[in-house]
Design a protein around this motif. Structure first.
Motif, PDB file in Angstrom:
ATOM      1  N   LYS A  45      -4.898   6.601  -3.334  1.00 21.52           N
ATOM      2  CA  LYS A  45      -3.851   5.649  -2.999  1.00 21.52           C
ATOM      3  C   LYS A  45      -3.888   4.465  -3.965  1.00 21.52           C
ATOM      4  O   LYS A  45      -4.909   4.192  -4.601  1.00 21.52           O
ATOM      5  N   VAL A  46      -2.742   3.771  -4.061  1.00 18.11           N
ATOM      6  CA  VAL A  46      -2.655   2.567  -4.889  1.00 18.11           C
ATOM      7  C   VAL A  46      -2.175   1.403  -4.033  1.00 18.11           C
ATOM      8  O   VAL A  46      -1.179   1.523  -3.322  1.00 18.11           O
ATOM      9  N   GLN A  47      -2.878   0.295  -4.093  1.00 15.30           N
ATOM     10  CA  GLN A  47      -2.448  -0.938  -3.420  1.00 15.30           C
ATOM     11  C   GLN A  47      -2.046  -1.930  -4.504  1.00 15.30           C
ATOM     12  O   GLN A  47      -2.868  -2.334  -5.328  1.00 15.30           O
ATOM     13  N   ALA A  63       0.314   9.560 -11.508  1.00 14.68           N
ATOM     14  CA  ALA A  63      -1.085   9.853 -11.826  1.00 14.68           C
ATOM     15  C   ALA A  63      -1.944   9.790 -10.570  1.00 14.68           C
ATOM     16  O   ALA A  63      -2.800  10.663 -10.344  1.00 14.68           O
ATOM     17  N   ALA A  64      -1.737   8.761  -9.736  1.00 11.35           N
ATOM     18  CA  ALA A  64      -2.526   8.604  -8.519  1.00 11.35           C
ATOM     19  C   ALA A  64      -2.284   9.761  -7.546  1.00 11.35           C
ATOM     20  O   ALA A  64      -3.224  10.265  -6.916  1.00 11.35           O
ATOM     21  N   GLU A  65      -1.027  10.191  -7.436  1.00  6.24           N
ATOM     22  CA  GLU A  65      -0.720  11.307  -6.551  1.00  6.24           C
ATOM     23  C   GLU A  65      -1.432  12.574  -7.011  1.00  6.24           C
ATOM     24  O   GLU A  65      -1.990  13.322  -6.211  1.00  6.24           O
ATOM     25  N   ARG A  66      -1.450  12.794  -8.313  1.00  3.92           N
ATOM     26  CA  ARG A  66      -2.120  13.975  -8.850  1.00  3.92           C
ATOM     27  C   ARG A  66      -3.633  13.892  -8.681  1.00  3.92           C
ATOM     28  O   ARG A  66      -4.306  14.921  -8.582  1.00  3.92           O
ATOM     29  N   LEU A  67      -4.168  12.658  -8.646  1.00  2.99           N
ATOM     30  CA  LEU A  67      -5.602  12.467  -8.457  1.00  2.99           C
ATOM     31  C   LEU A  67      -5.984  12.353  -6.988  1.00  2.99           C
ATOM     32  O   LEU A  67      -7.165  12.227  -6.656  1.00  2.99           O
ATOM     33  N   ASP A  68      -4.980  12.387  -6.099  1.00  2.04           N
ATOM     34  CA  ASP A  68      -5.185  12.313  -4.657  1.00  2.04           C
ATOM     35  C   ASP A  68      -5.879  11.012  -4.244  1.00  2.04           C
ATOM     36  O   ASP A  68      -6.858  11.001  -3.498  1.00  2.04           O
ATOM     37  N   VAL A  95      -9.250   3.222  -2.467  1.00  2.00           N
ATOM     38  CA  VAL A  95      -7.941   2.702  -2.852  1.00  2.00           C
ATOM     39  C   VAL A  95      -8.031   2.058  -4.239  1.00  2.00           C
ATOM     40  O   VAL A  95      -8.914   1.235  -4.483  1.00  2.00           O
ATOM     41  N   ILE A  96      -7.119   2.423  -5.136  1.00  2.00           N
ATOM     42  CA  ILE A  96      -7.029   1.755  -6.429  1.00  2.00           C
ATOM     43  C   ILE A  96      -6.269   0.445  -6.236  1.00  2.00           C
ATOM     44  O   ILE A  96      -5.111   0.455  -5.817  1.00  2.00           O
ATOM     45  N   LEU A 116       0.848  -1.176   0.000  1.00  2.00           N
ATOM     46  CA  LEU A 116       0.000   0.000   0.000  1.00  2.00           C
ATOM     47  C   LEU A 116       0.880   1.220   0.000  1.00  2.00           C
ATOM     48  O   LEU A 116       1.643   1.435   0.935  1.00  2.00           O
ATOM     49  N   LEU A 117       0.816   1.993  -1.063  1.00  2.00           N
ATOM     50  CA  LEU A 117       1.626   3.199  -1.174  1.00  2.00           C
ATOM     51  C   LEU A 117       0.815   4.395  -0.717  1.00  2.00           C
ATOM     52  O   LEU A 117      -0.226   4.708  -1.298  1.00  2.00           O
TER      53      LEU A 117
END
Length: 291
Positions: A86-88, A79-84, A47-48, A18-19
């Motif tokens: 998280k990515v698991q 991309a996930a950071e810009r979309l606010d 979470v994505i 989990l990032l």
């Protein structure tokens, strides 16, 4: 071999990471999760869930600390950071990514996945983010230089990979041998279990740098690499990821990440799909070679 165009340029889950790509802290995390839940319909609220690979350099690999890295992973994280959100990450293989998306286990696949028409019947694809080549790889002692040199020889491929169709079409006299992932593929090549393997060009380049192997034959790819998503997933997520990749192209982030992993010119086919790239590479060594 396209020497003027380029020259450098796994099945169940095995690991989960989990990032934290949003602000830390109890209240902040809670707020971010609620915002993410409202933003997209996901397998897990807020979470994505991403299926990735442990050994597909330079797109997706697991580093010494067990963390996913690579070009596809870097693009997704940005991309996930810009979309606010998280990515698991959950580590599997190519077949596992595609099957997991169809089964609703993942929201997205983060790896070098060829966007073929056949796969598009099962998953949705972003616009391609990369376009490369197909390489036939042998041990360094190999002498083959033409596809016909592999007639009657054992040639390995990852089961279900787009290179499987390449062998069927371009190397029909070769003896096709399928493996579950690239770890098994490269191991069998080095041990002599197969006399050649077929990979995406960037994957092949990565192995040439660290293993006693060589590229015997190189040909254009027929399709680009893209992020696959669940067909019944949130279409807004696909649209927003595509928009963020375009934004990365416009602000130079994409080219910076590309140069981290590749040295070859960006393919003209990719620029047709992502036209904003033309301005970014014009007059540089990343501009496509003119034919």
């Amino acid at each position: 071999m396209h020497s003027t165009l380029r020259r450098s340029l796994l099945a169940g889950a095995a690991a989960t990471l989990l990032l934290p790509l949003t602000a830390c802290g109890g209240d902040s995390d809670s707020s971010s999760a609620k915002a993410s839940t409202a933003k997209y319909e996901l397998v897990q609220n807020g979470v994505i869930t991403a299926g990735t690979q442990a050994e597909q350099p330079p797109f997706a690999v697991t580093d010494a600390s067990g963390n996913p890295t690579g070009f596809a992973v870097d693009l997704m994280n940005e991309a996930a950071e810009r979309l606010d959100v998280k990515v698991q990450y959950k580590t599997t293989n190519l077949q596992g990514i595609l099957a997991g998306l169809s089964a609703g286990q993942y929201d997205i696949g983060v790896a070098g996945v060829g966007a073929t028409p056949e796969r598009a019947k099962q998953v949705s694809f972003t616009t391609p983010y990369y376009w490369g080549f197909t390489s036939v790889v042998t041990r360094k002692s190999g002498k083959e230089t033409h596809l016909s040199d592999f007639d009657g020889k054992r040639v390995g491929v990852v089961s279900g990979a787009v290179q499987e169709a390449f062998i069927a079409k371009k190397m029909p006299q070769a003896k096709l041998v399928k493996f579950k992932d690239q770890t098994a593929l490269i191991s069998q090549l080095l041990s002599g279990g197969v006399e050649a393997i077929v990979l995406g060009g960037a994957d092949a380049d990565a192995y040439v740098k660290k293993q006693p192997v060589r590229i015997a034959v190189e040909q254009d790819s027929l399709q680009g690499s893209a992020f696959p998503l669940r067909r019944n997933g949130d279409p807004k997520l696909l649209k927003d990821i595509d928009a963020q990749i375009d934004a990365m192209i416009d602000d130079g982030t994409y080219v910076t990440l590309y140069k981290k992993y590749f040295q070859d010119p960006i393919a003209a086919d990719l620029i047709k799909k992502r036209p904003h790239l033309a301005k970014q590479v014009e007059g540089t060594d990343l501009a496509p070679a003119k034919k």
